[in-house]
Design a protein around this motif. Structure first.
Motif, PDB file in Angstrom:
ATOM      1  N   TYR A 160      63.511  13.909   2.628  1.00 16.25           N
ATOM      2  CA  TYR A 160      62.693  15.114   2.488  1.00 16.25           C
ATOM      3  C   TYR A 160      61.876  15.083   1.205  1.00 16.25           C
ATOM      4  O   TYR A 160      62.425  15.025   0.105  1.00 16.25           O
ATOM      5  N   GLU A 183      59.858  17.420  -0.716  1.00 17.17           N
ATOM      6  CA  GLU A 183      59.645  18.873  -0.776  1.00 17.17           C
ATOM      7  C   GLU A 183      58.232  19.226  -1.221  1.00 17.17           C
ATOM      8  O   GLU A 183      57.558  20.058  -0.593  1.00 17.17           O
ATOM      9  N   LYS A 184      57.779  18.641  -2.298  1.00 20.79           N
ATOM     10  CA  LYS A 184      56.465  18.971  -2.831  1.00 20.79           C
ATOM     11  C   LYS A 184      55.364  18.640  -1.836  1.00 20.79           C
ATOM     12  O   LYS A 184      54.387  19.380  -1.686  1.00 20.79           O
ATOM     13  N   ARG A 198      55.798  18.408   1.421  1.00 22.16           N
ATOM     14  CA  ARG A 198      56.058  19.176   2.640  1.00 22.16           C
ATOM     15  C   ARG A 198      56.184  18.311   3.894  1.00 22.16           C
ATOM     16  O   ARG A 198      55.601  18.600   4.924  1.00 22.16           O
ATOM     17  N   PRO A 214      61.408  24.726   5.151  1.00 22.37           N
ATOM     18  CA  PRO A 214      60.288  25.635   5.426  1.00 22.37           C
ATOM     19  C   PRO A 214      59.604  25.282   6.741  1.00 22.37           C
ATOM     20  O   PRO A 214      59.464  24.104   7.100  1.00 22.37           O
ATOM     21  N   GLU A 227      56.640  25.210   7.676  1.00 26.67           N
ATOM     22  CA  GLU A 227      55.407  24.418   7.612  1.00 26.67           C
ATOM     23  C   GLU A 227      55.669  22.938   7.330  1.00 26.67           C
ATOM     24  O   GLU A 227      54.732  22.131   7.264  1.00 26.67           O
ATOM     25  N   THR A 228      56.942  22.561   7.165  1.00 26.69           N
ATOM     26  CA  THR A 228      57.286  21.169   6.869  1.00 26.69           C
ATOM     27  C   THR A 228      56.943  20.262   8.043  1.00 26.69           C
ATOM     28  O   THR A 228      57.362  20.505   9.180  1.00 26.69           O
TER      29      THR A 228
END
Length: 211
Positions: free
Chosen positions: A140, A142-143, A145, A183, A185-186
Motif C-alpha cells: 500500500y 498511502e501518499k 493512493r 480510503p 478512492e484508493t
C-alpha cells in the motif's frame, strides 16, 4: 511517483513498475517474459532497486531470476512462501506447466511482519492478505493512493482459492479487514485484469456483498 502496469506471459499476469523522480524503480511480480521487461526498463532508463512478490505462484515469479541477475537486486517474499520459489509442486508450475517447471533461487529478504517499509526513497506499507495463498501480501502506497493487491482482489471478483493453501473465508476476511479499510478512492492494482478502486469494489463486487 508513478506506476506502470505491464501484462506478461500467457496468463497476462500484471507486473508493476513503481518509479520515482530520480528514475529509480521497484518491480512487483515479474511473472514472465524477462527479456521484454528488461528491454522496457532499459528503454526507459530506469534503475531497479528491488523485486517484491505478492505471492509465489508460477505466473508471478517466472522472470525473477533473469531480472534479479541482470540488475543485481534483492528479492522480497513473505515467509510463508519462501520455500515455494524453488518447489514446482508448491508454486503450481508442476501442475500447470509440466516440462517447464519453475524453480527460482531463494529470496534475499523474507517479509515476516506487516507494517511500514522503506527502500531508497520508496515508502509503503505491507499487509498480509492470505486466502488466495498463505503468504499473499499487498503493498500500500498511502501518499500515492494505490495498493498492489496481487491475486487477492480483482475488478468484480476475488482470487481463486482452490489451489494449495487457498481458503475462501480467509480471503474474504483479508479483503474486508485490510483492503476495504483503505480510503475508497484508493486504486487497486490487481494481479490480472484492469485497475479498479476500493470504492467501486465495495459498491459492486458480488463476492463482497454484505460488507
Amino acid at each position: 511517483m508513478k506506476w506502470q502496469q505491464i501484462p506478461l506471459g500467457t496468463l497476462q499476469t500484471n507486473c508493476y513498475i513503481v518509479e520515482n523522480s530520480q528514475r529509480s524503480c521497484l518491480i512487483f511480480d515479474p511473472g514472465s517474459e524477462g527479456k521484454k521487461l528488461i528491454h522496457l526498463l532499459n528503454q526507459r532508463k530506469l534503475t531497479p532497486c528491488a523485486i517484491f512478490l505478492t505471492h509465489a505462484h508460477f505466473d508471478h515469479i517466472g522472470a525473477v531470476n533473469e531480472v534479479r541477475d541482470t540488475y543485481k537486486i534483492p528479492v522480497y517474499i513473505h515467509k510463508k512462501e519462501e520455500k515455494w520459489l524453488s518447489d514446482p509442486a508448491l508454486n503450481g508450475s508442476q501442475l500447470f506447466m509440466f516440462q517447464d517447471s519453475i524453480r527460482v533461487s531463494p529470496a534475499d529478504h523474507i517479509i515476516k511482519n506487516e507494517g511500514p517499509m522503506e527502500i531508497n526513497d520508496f515508502t509503503f506499507s505491507v499487509f498480509h492478505t492470505p486466502g488466495h495463498s498463505p503468504g499473499s501480501v499487498s503493498y500500500y502506497f498511502e501518499k500515492e493512493r494505490f495498493v498492489i493487491s496481487g491475486d487477492a482482489l480483482f475488478q468484480g471478483s476475488i482470487g481463486r482459492t482452490d489451489l494449495p493453501g487457498g481458503n475462501q473465508s480467509q480471503l474474504i476476511k483479508s479483503i474486508h479487514d485490510k483492503l476495504l479499510a483503505l480510503p475508497e478512492e484508493t486504486y487497486v492494482l490487481s494481479g490480472h485484469g484492469p485497475v479498479t478502486a476500493i470504492g467501486d469494489e465495495m459498491d459492486s463486487n458480488p463476492f463482497l456483498n454484505g460488507f
